[in-house]
Design a protein around this motif. Structure first.
Motif, PDB file in Angstrom:
ATOM      1  N   SER A  43       0.859  -1.189   0.115  1.00 10.67           N
ATOM      2  CA  SER A  43      -0.204  -0.045   0.068  1.00 10.67           C
ATOM      3  C   SER A  43       0.614   1.394  -0.072  1.00 10.67           C
ATOM      4  CB  SER A  43      -0.932  -0.048   1.263  1.00 10.67           C
ATOM      5  OG  SER A  43      -1.920  -1.068   1.315  1.00 10.67           O
ATOM      6  N   VAL A  44       0.311   2.354  -0.078  1.00 14.39           N
ATOM      7  CA  VAL A  44       1.000   3.673   0.150  1.00 14.39           C
ATOM      8  C   VAL A  44       0.318   4.699   1.119  1.00 14.39           C
ATOM      9  CG1 VAL A  44       1.189   5.910  -1.042  1.00 14.39           C
ATOM     10  CG2 VAL A  44       1.154   3.497  -2.596  1.00 14.39           C
ATOM     11  N   ILE A  45       1.358   5.155   2.062  1.00 16.95           N
ATOM     12  CA  ILE A  45       0.743   5.906   3.161  1.00 16.95           C
ATOM     13  C   ILE A  45       1.340   7.353   2.877  1.00 16.95           C
ATOM     14  CG2 ILE A  45       0.936   6.367   5.485  1.00 16.95           C
ATOM     15  CD1 ILE A  45       1.278   3.372   5.824  1.00 16.95           C
ATOM     16  N   GLU A  46       0.734   8.237   2.594  1.00 16.14           N
ATOM     17  CA  GLU A  46       1.102   9.666   2.186  1.00 16.14           C
ATOM     18  C   GLU A  46      -0.034  10.600   2.649  1.00 16.14           C
ATOM     19  OE1 GLU A  46       2.211   9.738  -1.879  1.00 16.14           O
ATOM     20  OE2 GLU A  46       0.099  10.009  -2.688  1.00 16.14           O
ATOM     21  N   GLY A  80       7.792  13.997   8.731  1.00 12.67           N
ATOM     22  CA  GLY A  80       8.004  13.438  10.190  1.00 12.67           C
ATOM     23  C   GLY A  80       7.000  13.953  11.128  1.00 12.67           C
ATOM     24  N   SER A  81       5.778  13.964  10.944  1.00  9.19           N
ATOM     25  CA  SER A  81       4.868  14.301  11.952  1.00  9.19           C
ATOM     26  C   SER A  81       3.782  13.150  12.063  1.00  9.19           C
ATOM     27  CB  SER A  81       3.983  15.666  11.181  1.00  9.19           C
ATOM     28  OG  SER A  81       3.177  15.261  10.048  1.00  9.19           O
ATOM     29  N   PHE A  82       3.776  12.022  11.482  1.00  4.64           N
ATOM     30  CA  PHE A  82       3.066  11.005  11.836  1.00  4.64           C
ATOM     31  C   PHE A  82       3.733   9.781  12.210  1.00  4.64           C
ATOM     32  CE2 PHE A  82      -0.269  13.477  10.053  1.00  4.64           C
ATOM     33  CZ  PHE A  82      -1.685  12.776  10.223  1.00  4.64           C
ATOM     34  N   ALA A 119       7.526  11.092   3.331  1.00  3.76           N
ATOM     35  CA  ALA A 119       8.268  11.747   4.282  1.00  3.76           C
ATOM     36  C   ALA A 119       7.498  12.094   5.578  1.00  3.76           C
ATOM     37  CB  ALA A 119       9.092  12.932   3.595  1.00  3.76           C
ATOM     38  N   ALA A 120       6.291  11.933   5.521  1.00  2.04           N
ATOM     39  CA  ALA A 120       5.402  12.448   6.570  1.00  2.04           C
ATOM     40  C   ALA A 120       5.543  11.349   7.902  1.00  2.04           C
ATOM     41  CB  ALA A 120       3.902  12.245   6.216  1.00  2.04           C
ATOM     42  N   GLY A 135      10.114   8.094   3.735  1.00  6.03           N
ATOM     43  CA  GLY A 135       9.553   7.694   5.055  1.00  6.03           C
ATOM     44  C   GLY A 135      10.060   6.268   5.787  1.00  6.03           C
ATOM     45  N   ALA A 136      10.640   5.582   4.767  1.00  2.00           N
ATOM     46  CA  ALA A 136      11.008   4.123   5.264  1.00  2.00           C
ATOM     47  C   ALA A 136      12.501   4.222   5.704  1.00  2.00           C
ATOM     48  CB  ALA A 136      10.713   3.108   3.973  1.00  2.00           C
TER      49      ALA A 136
END
Length: 707
Positions: free
Chosen positions: A606-609, A615-617, A644-645, A673-674
């Motif tokens: 999946s995709v998380i964005e 850097g907030s989540f 990057a969140a 973000g990984a």
């Protein structure tokens, strides 16, 4: 869920479905209604109906949907017999037949001789069975006058003859010469000797959507005559690692390209020459597409008209051109644009073959090419095959019911067969509850897009009940609540639009869009939209099993927006991070409350964005509902793209419980973000551990169907 410690709630876990495994075949029949008002009460009009899988009744969008040349849109072999083929001989037999057929390709079929293009006659749907339908070493040809053809959900590959810019072998994946009303959708096309798709010789009323085109010198050519006749729509395709014709559009009367993702990845052997090209006297409208790394991303001849709107260009160079007056696509058909910034994630998650397409057939119509009978057995964990009923809902009164809940109320308690509630496009402002005694129900939007049919309400945990009996609580705030086993939701938007900014006086802002509290729940092709506590994946009781399979869906929120004690898989989906009501960025994707000895939440492929601060989540935190120390919360995020969140330390504590005492891990994720996985603060599964944390392990022998 509450952000304060010690607030009670419930959740839990189980096992399941092999990645890439085609969904089980279920036969769906028909059931006549009895009595003066039928089995479903006096608010219904008696009418016999046969339920077919959604993919078997879907028609094209875009220019392929336009009524012209004596053809009323593009619907392929709908209404004809459904056959399943596994050999080249059977595929050719039915593809060339004069009568309509739905041809399900259920194996990898090798074409001989190499490069042969299988001729396709009019009124055909050729569809892969889940991800198992491959055409190897050849392709399809649609000749002059051939019309009403759907080529869908197939992998067509490997006719490449070792010469990159091959001038000798005209081996295409799909070639059409003078055809009309053709829909090419959700295919994976790669490694051919010539073009992946050629729309030639005045072929028209064509839509090409949701395909992956890759690893070829020439991706997609359109036109090639001096006539200006072709009308074509190209949307939501992922075109990558192809050198030219991406597409090249020559003398097209109307070319509408939107929401495509064109990508030239650095460091590979393939470098693009150009992206979208308007040649000759083409009139092109190019909207909300995303170009990444391409040279000459948009090119036009001086004689062509090319209008650009809302496109994005990242690391591109060279020509990027527009000019002239084209046309208004909405004068020909309706469509909805995705946001340009969302296109890479949306297209990556949605393009190519889908496990739910081509894997369910209507009872009494299916037959194998070898002469086998239609499946008549019970699907694993599902209602008995055959005897399915369709109830229709439409706000304008054209259906049997004007509200979704009225249709649910009409389903008999204790029903044993599938009931499909088909909901016409529109916005239904209501809450919907499917009680535990009404199993085997499908809620399905009948529009061409999941955005067309919206169920929305705005209750929150602290919203007072109208009868004065207190507030709704978190679970009670749900817009749609599923409490019955073997329920499916498809092609819908489910939203909670509680306005936090205007309701700061309310104590409890948890506002659930969708709550499940049952076993064997399929959520396929949904938008689930909210802010805090959007998707509650629960079970009927702590000791009860509750498995949920979510695929090809979009879930949005900010605080604990995927949470609960169910054993749940979120597969090939997009999780969208949202800012809070006051514009700040800070949140948590998951809050599992898994019982010990069960599996929790699995986010897979999946995709998380989202449009939030880098850097907030957090990816998640452990929810020990009611302070229950016996719980063992679990979230695994694997094979997914993280923006990057996501924080470099993506897990955090909750309510006095340390995440390190529970089960939180990642595996093989990508994206900015990984970075940093594999440390003490960011556990990474070993390959051996990952082999025990796949979809099949979660669903424990249950093979979700989409009947």
């Amino acid at each position: 869920m509450n952000t304060t410690p010690g607030t009670g709630r419930h959740r839990r876990r189980a096992k399941g479905l092999a990645i890439g495994l085609p969904l089980a075949v279920v036969a769906a029949g028909s059931m006549a209604y009895g009595g003066a008002f039928g089995l479903f009460g006096e608010d219904s009009r008696p009418r016999a109906a046969a339920a077919a899988p959604a993919w078997a009744t879907e028609a094209a969008d875009g220019f392929a949907s336009v009524n012209a040349l004596g053809q009323n849109g593009t619907y392929g072999g709908r209404g004809g017999r459904t056959v399943t083929v596994r050999t080249l001989a059977d595929l050719e037999k039915y593809a060339t037949a004069p009568e309509p057929y739905v041809i399900v390709v259920a194996a990898a079929i090798t074409v001989q001789p190499v490069g042969k293009e299988i001729r396709v006659a009019s009124d055909k749907t050729i569809v892969g069975a889940g991800t198992s339908g491959h055409i190897v070493g050849g392709g399809f040809f649609l000749g002059r006058g051939v019309h009403n053809v759907i080529i869908r959900n197939l992998t067509i590959r490997d006719s490449y003859q070792g010469v990159w810019n091959d001038k000798e072998h005209d081996f295409d994946a799909v070639q059409m010469d003078g055809a009309h009303h053709v829909w090419i959708d959700h295919n994976d096309l790669r490694r051919t000797a010539d073009g992946l798709i050629d729309v030639r010789k005045d072929s028209t009323y064509v839509t090409v959507s949701w395909n992956r085109l890759s690893q070829a010198n020439k991706a997609f050519g359109i036109g090639w005559t001096t006539n200006v006749k072709t009308d074509i729509t190209v949307h939501h395709n992922w075109i990558r690692e192809t050198e030219q014709r991406n597409p090249s559009t020559d003398n097209a009367a109307h070319a509408h390209l939107y929401n495509n993702y064109l990508q030239d990845e650095p460091g590979t052997a393939v470098t693009s020459s150009y992206g979208n090209y308007a040649r000759g006297r083409t009139r092109m409208v190019l909207e909300n597409s995303y170009f990444e790394g391409l040279r000459n991303p948009v090119t036009r001849d001086a004689t062509a008209a090319l209008v650009q709107r809302g496109n994005a260009f990242s690391r591109t160079s060279g020509r990027n051109e527009s000019g002239g007056t084209a046309f208004d696509p909405k004068a020909y058909y309706a469509y909805t644009l995705d946001r340009t910034a969302d296109v890479p994630a949306v297209v990556k998650a949605g393009a190519g073959p889908r496990g739910s397409i081509g894997t369910t057939t209507a009872a009494g119509t299916a037959a194998t090419a070898a002469g086998g009978a239609a499946a008549g057995t019970m699907a694993a964990g599902g209602a008995a095959a055959g005897a399915a009923t369709t109830l229709t809902v439409a706000k304008d009164g054209s259906g049997r019911y004007t509200s979704v809940q009225k249709a649910v109320d009409a389903v008999p308690a204790g029903n044993t067969a599938r009931v499909v509630i088909s909901i016409a496009p529109g916005t239904y402002r209501e809450t919907v509850r499917i009680p535990a005694n009404k199993r085997h129900v499908t809620l399905q939007g009948s529009g061409s897009s999941r955005r067309d049919t919206v169920i929305v309400y705005g209750n929150a945990s602290g919203t007072p009940r109208p009868d004065g009996s207190g507030t709704y609580g978190t679970g009670g705030s749900a817009t749609v609540a599923v409490e019955a086993d073997d329920v499916q939701l498809r092609n819908l938007t489910v939203r909670n639009d509680f306005d936090e900014a205007r309701n700061q006086h309310v104590d409890g802002h948890q506002a659930v869009a969708l709550r499940t509290a049952a076993d064997k729940i399929v959520i396929d092709g949904l938008i689930v939209d909210g802010d805090q506590d959007t998707l509650l994946l629960d079970t009927a009781a702590k000791e009860r099993l509750g498995r949920v399979y979510v695929r090809n869906s979009y879930v949005s929120g900010n605080v604990d927006f995927v949470f609960g004690r169910a054993t749940a898989v979120i597969d090939q989906s997009v999780l969208t991070l949202k800012k809070r009501w006051n514009g700040t960025s800070a949140g948590y994707v998951t809050a599992p409350s898994t019982a010990a000895g069960r599996r929790g939440l699995l986010i897979n492929r999946s995709v998380i964005e989202g449009d939030v601060t880098p850097g907030s989540f957090f990816l998640g935190r452990p929810w020990h509902a009611g302070g229950d120390a016996s719980l063992d919360p679990q979230t695994t995020v694997r094979d997914s793209r993280l923006s990057a969140a996501i924080r470099t330390k993506p897990w955090t504590d909750m309510g006095g419980f340390s995440w390190k005492g529970d089960r939180f891990a990642e595996y093989a994720n990508t994206g900015p973000g990984a970075a940093g996985a594999g440390t003490t603060d960011r556990p990474e599964l070993t390959p051996v551990q990952a082999a025990d944390q796949e979809v099949a392990d979660w669903l424990a022998g249950w093979r979700p169907t989409t009947s």
